[in-house]
Design a protein around this motif. Structure first.
Motif, mmCIF file in Angstrom:
data_model
loop_
_atom_site.group_PDB
_atom_site.id
_atom_site.type_symbol
_atom_site.label_atom_id
_atom_site.label_comp_id
_atom_site.label_asym_id
_atom_site.label_seq_id
_atom_site.Cartn_x
_atom_site.Cartn_y
_atom_site.Cartn_z
ATOM 1 N N LEU A 1 -4.144 -2.366 -9.379
ATOM 2 C CA LEU A 1 -4.046 -1.208 -8.499
ATOM 3 C C LEU A 1 -5.454 -0.810 -8.096
ATOM 4 O O LEU A 1 -6.272 -0.425 -8.934
ATOM 5 C CB LEU A 1 -3.348 -0.033 -9.195
ATOM 6 C CG LEU A 1 -3.344 1.288 -8.419
ATOM 7 C CD1 LEU A 1 -2.615 1.116 -7.084
ATOM 8 C CD2 LEU A 1 -2.708 2.404 -9.244
ATOM 9 N N SER B 1 -1.518 -2.069 -4.370
ATOM 10 C CA SER B 1 -0.933 -2.687 -5.561
ATOM 11 C C SER B 1 -0.699 -4.169 -5.303
ATOM 12 O O SER B 1 -0.159 -4.548 -4.257
ATOM 13 C CB SER B 1 0.391 -2.014 -5.939
ATOM 14 O OG SER B 1 0.185 -0.673 -6.332
ATOM 15 N N THR C 1 0.835 -1.196 0.000
ATOM 16 C CA THR C 1 0.000 0.000 0.000
ATOM 17 C C THR C 1 0.870 1.245 0.000
ATOM 18 O O THR C 1 1.967 1.260 0.551
ATOM 19 C CB THR C 1 -0.923 0.032 1.230
ATOM 20 O OG1 THR C 1 -0.120 0.053 2.426
ATOM 21 C CG2 THR C 1 -1.841 -1.173 1.255
ATOM 22 N N ASP C 2 0.372 2.291 -0.657
ATOM 23 C CA ASP C 2 1.002 3.602 -0.616
ATOM 24 C C ASP C 2 -0.082 4.641 -0.843
ATOM 25 O O ASP C 2 -1.272 4.324 -0.782
ATOM 26 C CB ASP C 2 2.136 3.720 -1.652
ATOM 27 C CG ASP C 2 1.676 3.420 -3.070
ATOM 28 O OD1 ASP C 2 0.468 3.623 -3.369
ATOM 29 O OD2 ASP C 2 2.495 2.976 -3.891
ATOM 30 N N ASN C 3 0.311 5.860 -1.113
ATOM 31 C CA ASN C 3 -0.671 6.938 -1.275
ATOM 32 C C ASN C 3 -1.557 6.747 -2.511
ATOM 33 O O ASN C 3 -2.607 7.392 -2.625
ATOM 34 C CB ASN C 3 0.038 8.290 -1.353
ATOM 35 C CG ASN C 3 0.682 8.669 -0.035
ATOM 36 O OD1 ASN C 3 0.237 8.217 1.021
ATOM 37 N ND2 ASN C 3 1.729 9.484 -0.081
ATOM 38 N N ASN C 4 -1.128 5.907 -3.442
ATOM 39 C CA ASN C 4 -1.916 5.667 -4.655
ATOM 40 C C ASN C 4 -2.963 4.582 -4.467
ATOM 41 O O ASN C 4 -3.912 4.488 -5.249
ATOM 42 C CB ASN C 4 -0.994 5.280 -5.814
ATOM 43 C CG ASN C 4 -0.077 6.413 -6.227
ATOM 44 O OD1 ASN C 4 -0.493 7.569 -6.275
ATOM 45 N ND2 ASN C 4 1.183 6.088 -6.507
ATOM 46 N N GLY C 5 -2.776 3.749 -3.444
ATOM 47 C CA GLY C 5 -3.727 2.676 -3.211
ATOM 48 C C GLY C 5 -3.046 1.348 -2.925
ATOM 49 O O GLY C 5 -1.906 1.301 -2.444
ATOM 50 N N PRO D 1 -7.729 1.770 -5.820
ATOM 51 C CA PRO D 1 -7.617 3.045 -5.114
ATOM 52 C C PRO D 1 -7.929 2.913 -3.632
ATOM 53 O O PRO D 1 -8.594 1.957 -3.203
ATOM 54 C CB PRO D 1 -8.632 3.935 -5.827
ATOM 55 C CG PRO D 1 -9.574 2.992 -6.492
ATOM 56 C CD PRO D 1 -8.777 1.776 -6.837
ATOM 57 N N ARG E 1 3.203 -5.719 -11.712
ATOM 58 C CA ARG E 1 1.964 -5.266 -11.088
ATOM 59 C C ARG E 1 0.752 -5.680 -11.917
ATOM 60 O O ARG E 1 0.635 -5.333 -13.087
ATOM 61 C CB ARG E 1 1.958 -3.752 -10.887
ATOM 62 C CG ARG E 1 0.748 -3.296 -10.059
ATOM 63 C CD ARG E 1 0.873 -1.901 -9.530
ATOM 64 N NE ARG E 1 0.713 -0.897 -10.575
ATOM 65 C CZ ARG E 1 0.760 0.406 -10.355
ATOM 66 N NH1 ARG E 1 0.989 0.863 -9.126
ATOM 67 N NH2 ARG E 1 0.605 1.266 -11.348
ATOM 68 N N TRP F 1 -7.379 4.568 6.005
ATOM 69 C CA TRP F 1 -8.085 4.378 4.736
ATOM 70 C C TRP F 1 -9.589 4.311 5.001
ATOM 71 O O TRP F 1 -10.038 3.746 5.994
ATOM 72 C CB TRP F 1 -7.621 3.105 4.051
ATOM 73 C CG TRP F 1 -6.308 3.244 3.335
ATOM 74 C CD1 TRP F 1 -5.324 4.160 3.581
ATOM 75 C CD2 TRP F 1 -5.832 2.430 2.272
ATOM 76 N NE1 TRP F 1 -4.265 3.967 2.743
ATOM 77 C CE2 TRP F 1 -4.543 2.911 1.913
ATOM 78 C CE3 TRP F 1 -6.351 1.337 1.581
ATOM 79 C CZ2 TRP F 1 -3.784 2.335 0.910
ATOM 80 C CZ3 TRP F 1 -5.597 0.753 0.575
ATOM 81 C CH2 TRP F 1 -4.323 1.262 0.239
#
Length: 395
Positions: A227, A147, A141-145, A229, A224, A316
């Motif tokens: 992804l 993966s 997980t990161d700020n983009n969602g 969100p 990947r 989240w």
């Protein structure tokens, strides 16, 4: 809350929409409105299991009919020595399946099709490839969602060309629990409650391929696949993904790469222009006829993981998927004014057909029943978004 009076008051808007629609005439070239009906062959020869092949036909872009399928065809797998294995049409029209089998990896195989109309099609003979297992499906997980990645390798360096598909499953938790229902023109306490949980299901729709020919080792590392969100409703409760991996030949990889470019890379004048897609299936009874599809022969490797809401970052806030369903609407017994002699007539107008469902009784401050809260069926019955039958693999 919005107030609804039934019958619904949309006459003016409907007339306006029809008038606006009449201001433009869509242009559909003849080649789009009446395209040739080409055979589409979808699937692969499974070297270690059941082979499933779907036969359909191309159709007009503007068509609103179901995809035309090729039924009552004779379909079989054959090797270079002439040995054949028949595929039979299943209850799903246009879908043909074999019994579970294990093919000889020293031989080449092809698909043979005879249609009810007398057309004969064959694919090219192809070698059998053994798909290596999926090593892992890590996720981060990161700020983009969220993966999700795939890792795989072939110690013999025999694979080199990979393709993946996946099937997602997730829990659906409806926000309303109706206590009443409308049956036979009258309201009553609900007898059979609506499901409190359903499961959504969706297959991947994009082409995902990779090759290791430029590497010294046949290793796929952190490719990947997905992804999601941060606010995805698929992550609201519990989510699962089943990843399926296929080993391709160089020719099959080239087919999928061209198909990917044709379907995903066109958006402006500077993008690559579509190229003619040629597979390895041919009509031998009419050699000039175009046939779509590529039939490879390989095994299948698959792996599943689960991700729970509590496994994700605490900050989240995944959506429920029902945000547009709030707040509930109101159906009043005593409207329009003056009220009709039979209050059930108003309720019948609101709930006839079952597209709009009651939730619970609505009382005035004096404790008098004045109506019911209600919402569309899609907001109440989660079976409109999935199934209430728990999947066999669900924990």
């Amino acid at each position: 809350m919005r107030t609804f009076t039934f019958p619904v008051r949309w006459a003016f808007l409907s007339v306006l929409a029809l008038w606006l629609a009449g201001c433009t005439d869509p242009y559909m070239p003849d080649v789009i409105t009446s395209p040739p009906s080409y055979l589409v062959v979808d699937g692969f020869i499974n070297s270690q299991g059941v082979t499933t092949i779907k036969l359909s036909r191309t159709y007009a872009v503007a068509s609103k009919a179901a995809v035309p399928v090729e039924t009552r065809a004779t379909v079989y797998i054959e090797d270079e020595a002439g040995t054949r294995q028949l595929l039979t049409e299943s209850s799903v029209k246009g879908t043909y399946a074999s019994v579970a089998h294990t093919l000889n990896t020293a031989r080449k195989y092809r698909l043979h099709i005879n249609t009810l109309a007398g057309r004969e099609y064959v694919s090219d003979y192809v070698p059998v490839k053994t798909t290596p297992p999926i090593d892992s499906l890590p996720w981060r997980t990161d700020n983009n969602g969220l993966s999700i990645y795939v890792n795989a390798h072939d110690a013999t360096n025999a694979t080199q060309y990979y393709r993946w598909e996946y099937v997602e499953t997730w829990e659906i938790n409806p926000i309303y629990r109706p206590s009443v229902e409308y049956v036979n023109n009258r309201m009553r306490d609900i007898v059979v409650p609506y499901p409190s949980i359903c499961w959504g299901n969706a297959a991947s729709t994009i082409i995902q391929i990779d090759k290791t020919t430029a590497l010294t080792q046949d290793i796929v590392s952190d490719f990947r696949l997905r992804l999601l969100p941060i606010n995805s409703d698929l992550l609201n409760s519990q989510y699962s993904i089943l990843v399926q991996q296929y080993a391709l030949t160089r020719e099959e990889y080239a087919y999928w790469e061209l198909l990917r470019k044709n379907t995903e890379s066109i958006g402006s004048l500077f993008d690559p222009q579509p190229a003619q897609l040629t597979g390895n299936v041919h009509c031998i009874s009419s050699p000039d006829e175009i046939t779509l599809g590529f039939i490879g022969a390989h095994s299948l490797s698959q792996r599943r993981i689960f991700i729970r809401r509590q496994d994700l970052p605490a900050n989240w806030r995944p959506r429920t998927g029902y945000e547009s369903c709030m707040p509930p609407d109101s159906v009043f017994i005593d409207r329009p004014a003056p009220p009709p002699p039979n209050p059930a007539f108003i309720l019948q107008g609101a709930f006839a057909g079952g597209a709009f469902l009651p939730i619970e009784e609505l009382y005035s401050q004096r404790g008098v029943l004045i109506g019911y809260t209600a919402k569309s069926k899609d907001c109440i019955d989660c079976r409109t978004r999935g199934t209430s039958v728990k999947p066999s693999f669900w924990p």
